[in-house]
Design an enzyme around this catalytic site. Structure first.
Site, PDB file in Angstrom:
ATOM      1  N   GLU A 123       0.725  -1.223   0.037  1.00  0.00           N
ATOM      2  CA  GLU A 123       0.025  -0.021   0.112  1.00  0.00           C
ATOM      3  C   GLU A 123       0.718   1.161   0.050  1.00  0.00           C
ATOM      4  O   GLU A 123       0.566   2.216  -0.680  1.00  0.00           O
ATOM      5  CB  GLU A 123      -0.938  -0.162   1.127  1.00  0.00           C
ATOM      6  N   GLU A 144      -4.429  -9.794   2.739  1.00  0.00           N
ATOM      7  CA  GLU A 144      -5.008  -9.681   3.783  1.00  0.00           C
ATOM      8  C   GLU A 144      -6.207 -10.509   4.064  1.00  0.00           C
ATOM      9  O   GLU A 144      -6.321 -11.288   5.224  1.00  0.00           O
ATOM     10  CB  GLU A 144      -5.432  -8.285   3.985  1.00  0.00           C
TER      11      GLU A 144
END
Length: 287
Positions: A123, A144
């Site tokens: 990210e 995730e």
């Protein structure tokens, strides 16, 4: 700047930020504090025209956010009986502010991914303007979901903006990591470099530094579309729903399984079962 998790060097109008948190090279709260301070220094230094982010250790950019911290936080919030709903969106915390500042900075940021980058590490790269990857057996992506979470550092919004809904849904719902060459094929990186990627990133940074800073700032603002009404709410909903999962019984159990060495984040399978099948998974993603 005094820092525990990164170093900042400046030469020829280019700032190089190197992340380091051995042995696992996780991002954690201290990393975010150090990044905040580094961004302050960079923004206040008129001599800096371009910023390069990279990992200090060979084979790792930033592996991912420390799930031990997330499990601890999830348990604490759950014990307090806290609940989360998009009807009550959460404000930014420090990590979200760092990634937004990179996007909104007038200065271009180049991510030189010299190795693995998943979750919060990936990210961080997504918030940069240009991404270069180093070829090798490295893991990239937003897996995730394999531990019951979702990308909570802007990944759902930024990945979708870069590759489109179909590819973003495929990558995040399946939670499969991929290799550097796949990142280029998916449109997530500009180049896959044989050998040290930092050298190529510095070449790109030097070229950027020769351009008009005002023109660069205007182009960034126009391309990223700042001021659109739909950008903030999506990020607010993401961080709120991340906390909803992080405090759920299932999320806590799955984070604990990973932190206990029972589950591999990259695939959600028992530790040690992934390496023999990663090539098959990467090929499947390309089909």
């Amino acid at each position: 700047m005094k820092s525990q998790r990164l170093s900042l060097s400046i030469a020829n109008a280019v700032a190089v930020v190197r992340f380091s948190n051995p042995p696992q090279e996780y991002m954690d709260d201290v990393t975010v504090q150090d990044l905040t301070a580094a961004l302050d220094d960079i923004e206040n230094n008129s001599d800096v025209r371009v910023v390069v982010l990279t990992g200090a250790s060979e084979g790792t950019f930033v592996r991912h956010y420390d799930v031990r911290e997330l499990e601890q936080l999830g348990r604490m919030l759950a014990e307090r009986g806290m609940t989360f709903s998009i009807q009550r969106p959460l404000p930014e915390n420090a990590i979200h502010a760092c990634y937004r500042r990179i996007e909104e900075s007038r200065k271009p940021f180049v991510a030189a991914l010299n190795g693995s980058a998943m979750g919060g590490g990936f990210e961080l790269a997504l918030s940069c303007d240009i991404r270069l990857v180093q070829d090798g057996p490295f893991d990239l992506g937003l897996p995730e979901i394999n531990i019951g979470l979702l990308p909570g550092g802007g990944g759902t919004q930024r990945l979708t903006a870069i590759v489109g809904q179909a590819r973003a849904l495929e990558l995040m719902l399946l939670g499969k990591t991929f290799r550097p060459r796949d990142a280029v094929a998916f449109g997530l990186a500009s180049e896959c470099v044989d050998g040290p990627v930092l050298a190529r990133a510095l070449q790109v940074a030097s070229e950027l530094a020769s351009k008009s800073p005002q023109a660069i700032a205007h182009i960034k603002r126009l391309v990223r579309g700042y001021g659109r009404a739909d950008t903030g709410p999506g990020l607010a909903a993401e961080r709120t729903l991340f906390c909803d999962l992080m405090t759920s019984r299932s999320g806590i159990e799955q984070m604990h399984a990973m932190n206990s060495g029972k589950v591999d984040l990259r695939d959600g399978r028992p530790q040690g079962s992934l390496d023999e099948s990663v090539g098959e998974q990467s090929s499947a993603l390309r089909r």
